[in-house]
Scaffold this active site. Structure first.
Site, PDB file in Angstrom:
ATOM      1  N   LEU A 152       3.947   5.491  -7.103  1.00 41.71           N
ATOM      2  CA  LEU A 152       4.969   4.577  -7.637  1.00 41.71           C
ATOM      3  C   LEU A 152       4.318   3.489  -8.493  1.00 41.71           C
ATOM      4  CD1 LEU A 152       7.086   4.016  -4.387  1.00 41.71           C
ATOM      5  CD2 LEU A 152       7.225   5.861  -6.043  1.00 41.71           C
ATOM      6  N   VAL A 175       0.873  -1.171   0.000  1.00 35.72           N
ATOM      7  CA  VAL A 175       0.000   0.000   0.000  1.00 35.72           C
ATOM      8  C   VAL A 175       0.909   1.219   0.000  1.00 35.72           C
ATOM      9  CG1 VAL A 175      -0.298  -0.106   2.534  1.00 35.72           C
ATOM     10  CG2 VAL A 175      -1.913   1.199   1.171  1.00 35.72           C
ATOM     11  N   GLU A 176       0.636   2.153  -0.921  1.00 36.18           N
ATOM     12  CA  GLU A 176       1.448   3.372  -0.999  1.00 36.18           C
ATOM     13  C   GLU A 176       0.846   4.419  -0.072  1.00 36.18           C
ATOM     14  OE1 GLU A 176       3.022   4.026  -5.234  1.00 36.18           O
ATOM     15  OE2 GLU A 176       0.939   3.429  -5.502  1.00 36.18           O
ATOM     16  N   VAL A 177       1.642   4.866   0.878  1.00 33.37           N
ATOM     17  CA  VAL A 177       1.188   5.880   1.828  1.00 33.37           C
ATOM     18  C   VAL A 177       1.748   7.215   1.362  1.00 33.37           C
ATOM     19  CG1 VAL A 177       1.337   6.647   4.230  1.00 33.37           C
ATOM     20  CG2 VAL A 177       1.047   4.207   3.704  1.00 33.37           C
TER      21      VAL A 177
END
Ligand SMILES: NC(=O)c1ccc[n+]([C@@H]2O[C@H](COP(=O)([O-])OP(=O)(O)OC[C@H]3O[C@@H](n4cnc5c(N)ncnc54)[C@H](O)[C@@H]3O)[C@@H](O)[C@H]2O)c1
Length: 321
Positions: free
Chosen positions: A194, A156-158
């Site tokens: 990303l 998961v991209e934070v």
């Protein structure tokens, strides 16, 4: 051993990502409430939840009872009721910045000052979502972008904005970790973050190759299914380059850099791997892997690939053809 208490999670939007997040959190012992303003969305979401859990159970990867997991997820069309006990908000509404901004602003007014307000947005940066929000809402707003579906892809991209409070970011990271996810902090706001930037780079080239008659759509998918993707299920592109050439990524860049530069220029993209950039990438790789351990790591990669092969060959899910 101390019992870890998970914050109750409220999911805003009961589409495919909302339902998938409900599965992720519910199967990791979180209380989950799913809100959607469209009354017909809720029965559809409940059926989707059940079907996905049944599939996990049929594949032998669901530890809990399917019915119990379903029963633990509450559905509602009432936003205030959905947020009454919320400790963590995961917004999964359509990819529309005004809609997300309005929804999260309303959620801010209905939740405590330490509750993260997290958007699943695939590409919109959190500053744009938070633009015009009240400061107390903006400082709790960030993006938590999952892969699809999040209960099968742990990354998961934070993505915080410059206004997001540091404690909110750290609550988000801790909570995702306790749900079994692997958060990656995105250090600067860029559209697509990303995941979709990397995916986009590959898709741009794939479209060009089809346009130019170099390959069919399925030829390209086959190269990824049976080649790049198999390897990427074990290691990423930087580690791939590091392990593909004796001497590591510096040696890879010296041998392959000019060819990749020509391929980029052919597409109108001139981003050569400068000596400074290669030095930076090399330094980061050498902190992760000493070249003295290179041969052992190559053997490790191959062992992992053998395991992937064995799983794909012998352990197919019974419900799949
Ligand atoms: N589908 C993917 O592959 C994927 C992957 C990662 C992130 N995302 C992101 O997750 C978000 C949701 O995507 P999805 O594919 O689940 O969309 P979806 O269209 O399947 O679901 C959206 C849901 O939001 C509901 N909704 C509409 N207005 C709403 C409102 N005001 N408040 C709350 N809910 C509302 C709709 O009724 C629908 O049930 C998007 O931002 C998307 O970019 C999608």
């Amino acid at each position: 051993m101390a019992t870890v208490t998970h914050p109750p999670v409220t999911i805003l939007g009961a589409g495919s990502i909302g339902v998938s997040f409900a599965i992720l959190f519910a199967t990791n012992a979180f209380d989950v409430t799913v809100y959607d303003p469209a009354p017909d969305a809720l029965p559809r979401a409940a059926a989707d939840l059940r079907a996905r859990l049944d599939q996990l159970a049929a594949c032998g990867v669901l530890d809990d009872d399917c019915g119990a997991v379903c029963a633990s997820v509450r559905f509602t069309t009432d936003l205030a009721a959905a947020l009454a006990d919320a400790g963590f908000v995961q917004e999964c509404a359509p990819e529309d910045r005004e809609l997300k901004r309005d929804l999260l602003q309303r959620a801010a007014a209905l939740t405590g000052a330490d509750v993260p307000l997290i958007s699943s947005s695939s590409a919109i940066v959190p500053s744009e979502i938070a633009h015009g929000m009240t400061p107390d809402a903006a400082e709790r707003t960030l993006v938590g972008h999952p892969g699809n579906p999040p209960y099968l892809l742990p990354v998961v991209e934070v993505v915080p904005s410059p206004s997001t409070r540091a404690e909110i970011v750290s609550t988000a990271v801790t909570t995702y970790r306790s749900a079994g996810m692997r958060p990656v902090l995105v250090r600067r706001e860029v559209e697509g973050f990303l995941f979709n930037r990397l995916q986009g780079a590959l898709l741009r080239e794939a479209y060009c190759l089809v346009r130019d008659g170099v390959a069919t759509v399925d030829d390209i998918d086959e190269v990824v299914r049976s080649g790049l993707g198999l390897r990427w299920s074990v290691i990423g592109p930087f580690e791939t380059a590091d392990l593909n050439t004796r001497g590591g990524i510096e040696s890879h860049a010296a041998k392959m850099g000019p060819a990749y530069e020509r391929m980029g220029a052919e597409r109108g993209q001139h981003d050569p791997w400068t000596p400074e950039l290669v030095a930076e990438v090399t330094a980061q790789r050498r902190m992760l892997l000493d070249l003295d351990d290179w041969d052992e790591r190559v053997r490790w990669r191959d062992r992992r690939l053998i395991e992937v092969h064995a799983r794909l060959g012998a352990d197919r899910c019974p419900s799949e053809s």
